[in-house]
Design an enzyme around this catalytic site. Structure first.
Site, PDB file in Angstrom:
ATOM      1  N   ASP A 222       0.873  -1.164   0.000  1.00 53.02           N
ATOM      2  CA  ASP A 222       0.000   0.000   0.000  1.00 53.02           C
ATOM      3  C   ASP A 222       0.919   1.224   0.000  1.00 53.02           C
ATOM      4  O   ASP A 222       2.113   1.108   0.314  1.00 53.02           O
ATOM      5  CB  ASP A 222      -0.870  -0.030   1.261  1.00 53.02           C
ATOM      6  CG  ASP A 222      -1.617   1.266   1.491  1.00 53.02           C
ATOM      7  OD1 ASP A 222      -2.371   1.678   0.601  1.00 53.02           O
ATOM      8  OD2 ASP A 222      -1.414   1.872   2.559  1.00 53.02           O
TER       9      ASP A 222
ATOM     10  N   ASP B  13      -0.170   5.094   0.904  1.00 53.88           N
ATOM     11  CA  ASP B  13      -0.443   6.111   1.921  1.00 53.88           C
ATOM     12  C   ASP B  13      -0.398   5.521   3.324  1.00 53.88           C
ATOM     13  O   ASP B  13      -1.155   4.609   3.650  1.00 53.88           O
ATOM     14  CB  ASP B  13      -1.812   6.744   1.677  1.00 53.88           C
ATOM     15  CG  ASP B  13      -1.828   7.585   0.411  1.00 53.88           C
ATOM     16  OD1 ASP B  13      -1.108   8.588   0.368  1.00 53.88           O
ATOM     17  OD2 ASP B  13      -2.555   7.216  -0.536  1.00 53.88           O
TER      18      ASP B  13
END
Length: 229
Positions: free
Chosen positions: A15, A17
């Site tokens: 991922d 953020d």
């Protein structure tokens, strides 16, 4: 936690953020600025529901949760205006660059599966040469991703582009509960690295929960150890 912590991992998907980049403080500060115009407070309870979601879905959660007198699209427009200049300045989180360089050195394929839309991804990854080391990038508004996290679509698409036949050979790094659920639904192993403000008990579905990526030991997952450079 799963007891199968020594799986033979061949691919890694991150991922972005809050996992690779320290973006969450920007999201929190800007969102509080926006909702304070309407006498509201942006709590971690609401933020946790939004994390990992695609932008339109996250905006709807915010507007509905706080009963804001604006449409989700108006929130998104305000947020985009306020954050555009900040994204190129966000930094990598502890241990991130070391792990990515290490995996690249040992030719371990790695990708990014981010709920951020393409324009936001491009802003956030500016001036960070290590993003060029990823073998694939799948963004939240990619036409191939029909459903956002917590559905597994984005991880399955990243796996497809990485040429993965067996999802159990994939290790996912996530900071959001929705992302952990998505990774597990895709049949992958998941390491969760929650924000310090989040309760670690919420991440019980993850195979491993860490404080930072600096704590990660590649050898535990069948990956080359750090001392083999």
């Amino acid at each position: 936690m799963s007891t199968n912590r020594r799986a033979s991992i061949t691919h890694v998907i991150f991922d972005m953020d809050g996992t690779l980049l320290d973006t969450e403080a920007v999201y929190t500060d800007v969102t509080q600025q926006i909702v304070s115009q309407y006498g509201k407070n942006f709590t971690w309870e609401i933020k946790a529901k939004m994390m990992g979601q695609r932008a339109p879905d996250a905006a709807k959660i915010l507007v509905d949760s706080l009963n804001l007198p604006i449409a989700p699209e108006e929130y998104m427009a305000q947020e985009k205006t306020k954050t555009r200049e900040m994204w190129p300045l966000v930094l990598a989180l502890p241990g991130v660059e070391k792990l990515i360089m290490h995996l690249n050195h040992h030719k371990i394929p790695q990708g990014v599966a981010t709920s951020s839309h393409l324009d936001y991804y491009q802003l956030k990854s500016q001036n960070k040469a290590w993003f060029s080391l990823f073998n694939c990038i799948v963004v939240g508004d990619d036409p191939a991703v029909k459903r956002g996290k917590p559905d597994p679509d984005i991880f399955l698409e990243a796996a497809k582009r990485l040429g993965i036949d067996d999802p159990s050979k994939v290790l996912v790094f996530e900071d959001a509960v929705n992302g952990v659920i998505a990774g597990k639904a895709a049949g992958m192993h998941v390491v969760a690295i929650p924000h310090p403000s989040q309760e670690k008990s919420l991440f019980s579905d993850a195979d491993l929960v860490l404080n930072t990526m600096s704590e990660f030991d590649p050898a535990e997952w069948g990956l080359p150890p750090y001392d083999q450079e």
